[in-house]
Design a protein around this motif. Structure first.
Motif, PDB file in Angstrom:
ATOM      1  N   VAL A   1      -2.743   4.253  -8.090  1.00 12.22           N
ATOM      2  CA  VAL A   1      -1.781   3.341  -8.702  1.00 12.22           C
ATOM      3  C   VAL A   1      -1.565   2.208  -7.708  1.00 12.22           C
ATOM      4  N   GLU A   2      -1.887   0.990  -8.118  1.00 10.69           N
ATOM      5  CA  GLU A   2      -1.803  -0.151  -7.216  1.00 10.69           C
ATOM      6  C   GLU A   2      -0.910  -1.236  -7.812  1.00 10.69           C
ATOM      7  N   VAL A   3      -0.158  -1.903  -6.925  1.00 10.86           N
ATOM      8  CA  VAL A   3       0.638  -3.054  -7.340  1.00 10.86           C
ATOM      9  C   VAL A   3      -0.301  -4.239  -7.451  1.00 10.86           C
ATOM     10  N   LYS A   4      -0.487  -4.738  -8.653  1.00  2.00           N
ATOM     11  CA  LYS A   4      -1.461  -5.812  -8.892  1.00  2.00           C
ATOM     12  C   LYS A   4      -0.858  -7.185  -8.612  1.00  2.00           C
ATOM     13  N   ASP A   5       0.247  -7.513  -9.248  1.00  2.00           N
ATOM     14  CA  ASP A   5       0.865  -8.833  -9.100  1.00  2.00           C
ATOM     15  C   ASP A   5       2.362  -8.677  -8.848  1.00  2.00           C
ATOM     16  N   VAL A   6       2.891  -9.554  -7.997  1.00  2.00           N
ATOM     17  CA  VAL A   6       4.327  -9.640  -7.752  1.00  2.00           C
ATOM     18  C   VAL A   6       4.738 -11.069  -8.062  1.00  2.00           C
ATOM     19  N   MET A   7       5.571 -11.258  -9.075  1.00  2.00           N
ATOM     20  CA  MET A   7       5.973 -12.601  -9.521  1.00  2.00           C
ATOM     21  C   MET A   7       7.454 -12.813  -9.226  1.00  2.00           C
TER      22      MET A   7
ATOM     23  N   LEU B   1       0.828  -1.206   0.000  1.00  2.00           N
ATOM     24  CA  LEU B   1       0.000   0.000   0.000  1.00  2.00           C
ATOM     25  C   LEU B   1       0.864   1.259   0.000  1.00  2.00           C
ATOM     26  N   GLU B   2       1.939   1.248   0.819  1.00  2.00           N
ATOM     27  CA  GLU B   2       2.823   2.399   0.856  1.00  2.00           C
ATOM     28  C   GLU B   2       3.524   2.601  -0.484  1.00  2.00           C
ATOM     29  N   ILE B   3       3.891   1.513  -1.140  1.00  2.00           N
ATOM     30  CA  ILE B   3       4.540   1.609  -2.445  1.00  2.00           C
ATOM     31  C   ILE B   3       3.562   2.171  -3.475  1.00  2.00           C
ATOM     32  N   GLY B   4       2.291   1.786  -3.388  1.00  2.00           N
ATOM     33  CA  GLY B   4       1.283   2.357  -4.280  1.00  2.00           C
ATOM     34  C   GLY B   4       1.153   3.856  -4.110  1.00  2.00           C
ATOM     35  N   ALA B   5       1.225   4.329  -2.853  1.00  2.00           N
ATOM     36  CA  ALA B   5       1.155   5.776  -2.601  1.00  2.00           C
ATOM     37  C   ALA B   5       2.373   6.497  -3.182  1.00  2.00           C
ATOM     38  N   GLN B   6       3.549   5.880  -3.076  1.00  2.00           N
ATOM     39  CA  GLN B   6       4.746   6.479  -3.666  1.00  2.00           C
ATOM     40  C   GLN B   6       4.649   6.544  -5.194  1.00  2.00           C
ATOM     41  N   LEU B   7       4.123   5.498  -5.789  1.00  2.00           N
ATOM     42  CA  LEU B   7       3.952   5.491  -7.244  1.00  2.00           C
ATOM     43  C   LEU B   7       2.968   6.572  -7.673  1.00  2.00           C
ATOM     44  N   LEU B   8       1.878   6.729  -6.932  1.00  2.00           N
ATOM     45  CA  LEU B   8       0.884   7.749  -7.258  1.00  2.00           C
ATOM     46  C   LEU B   8       1.489   9.145  -7.181  1.00  2.00           C
ATOM     47  N   ALA B   9       2.334   9.380  -6.165  1.00  2.00           N
ATOM     48  CA  ALA B   9       2.959  10.690  -6.023  1.00  2.00           C
ATOM     49  C   ALA B   9       3.887  11.016  -7.191  1.00  2.00           C
TER      50      ALA B   9
END
Length: 270
Positions: free
Chosen positions: A167-173, A143-151
């Motif tokens: 902006v949300e991280v959908k999948d991590v492979m 969630l915090e990474i999504g906020a950084q990406l949005l900024a």
């Protein structure tokens, strides 16, 4: 009075001429229909004129064209991107970008392909943010990474008339070997937790047994009662129980002492 009549005649003639002209040259009068949720970009001879809102619009003239721009909220999927974390672990991540066109004229005129630009901005932001985060932090702080990406994405998108809502991280492979390593770590943690819980349960049981032994040791009557409960349970279960009577066993029935010192029970036995 004559002047007013002349003015009225002139106006009537002008209206009739306009009607006749419109009938003869129907292409001069153009009607444009813009659907709800869209904006119409009106051009004349290829030159931008104005933005038309939803509804029916009438324009006089020739060489008009209309380009409809979707203003509804939409989503963009940024497919899996190969990135390196701060601890040099290669991952593949995908993003889900929610956006909306707020300035259709700017989106159409400032860039050749605003969807492609938005995709590239999100892609570069992902590489920058993930490159400064360790892999474990990435898993625990999505969630915090999504906020950084949005900024990072939002200001760049605003330059081309786009408002990015999220902006949300959908999948991590993960690579196959890293998946096995994480599975082994998780299994070890679960096994250690299970062993700890078993040890706690055994310790609690031993403490309870020790407390019960201390209580019984100082109370023979209570020990006898516990013995009776055990005998009753064995009888109800249909089992045969052979039990030696302890030396400190307290008789359950009252007894009377005879004159010769013998002991006689209430049932007559001596």
């Amino acid at each position: 009075m004559n002047k007013e009549i002349i003015i009225a005649i002139v106006i009537a003639v002008a209206i009739a001429a306009a009607v006749i002209t419109a009938a003869k040259f129907p292409k001069i009068r153009r009607a444009f229909l813009v659907p709800e949720g869209y904006a119409g970009l009106l051009y004349q001879k290829g030159k931008f004129v104005e933005v038309l809102g939803a509804g029916r619009h009438i324009r006089w003239g020739q060489h008009f064209t209309l380009d409809a721009q979707d203003l509804r909220k939409a989503a963009l999927l940024v497919a899996g991107q190969e990135v390196l974390t701060a601890d040099n672990v290669g991952l593949k991540l995908s993003l889900f970008v929610t956006y909306q066109v707020t300035d259709p004229a700017k989106a159409a005129h400032e860039t050749q392909n605003w969807q492609g630009d938005l995709y590239n901005v999100a892609q570069l932001a992902l590489r920058t943010v993930v490159g400064g985060v360790a892999v474990e932090a990435l898993l625990n702080q999505r969630l915090e990474i999504g906020a950084q990406l949005l900024a990072r994405v939002q200001p760049e998108a605003a330059k081309i008339g786009i408002n990015v809502h999220a902006v949300e991280v959908k999948d991590v492979m993960f690579p196959a070997d890293l998946k096995r390593a994480f599975a082994d770590v998780l299994k070890a943690k679960q096994e250690g937790q299970a062993a700890l819980e078993r040890a706690r349960g055994e310790s609690a049981a031993l403490r309870n047994l020790a407390n019960a032994a201390r209580v019984l040791e100082g109370n023979p009557a209570l020990m006898n009662l516990r013995l009776i409960q055990s005998l009753t349970a064995a009888q109800n279960a249909g089992n045969t129980l052979v039990l030696g009577v302890p030396g400190g066993f307290v008789p359950l029935k009252n007894s009377k002492a005879g004159a010769d010192g013998s002991t006689t029970h209430e049932d007559g036995a001596s």
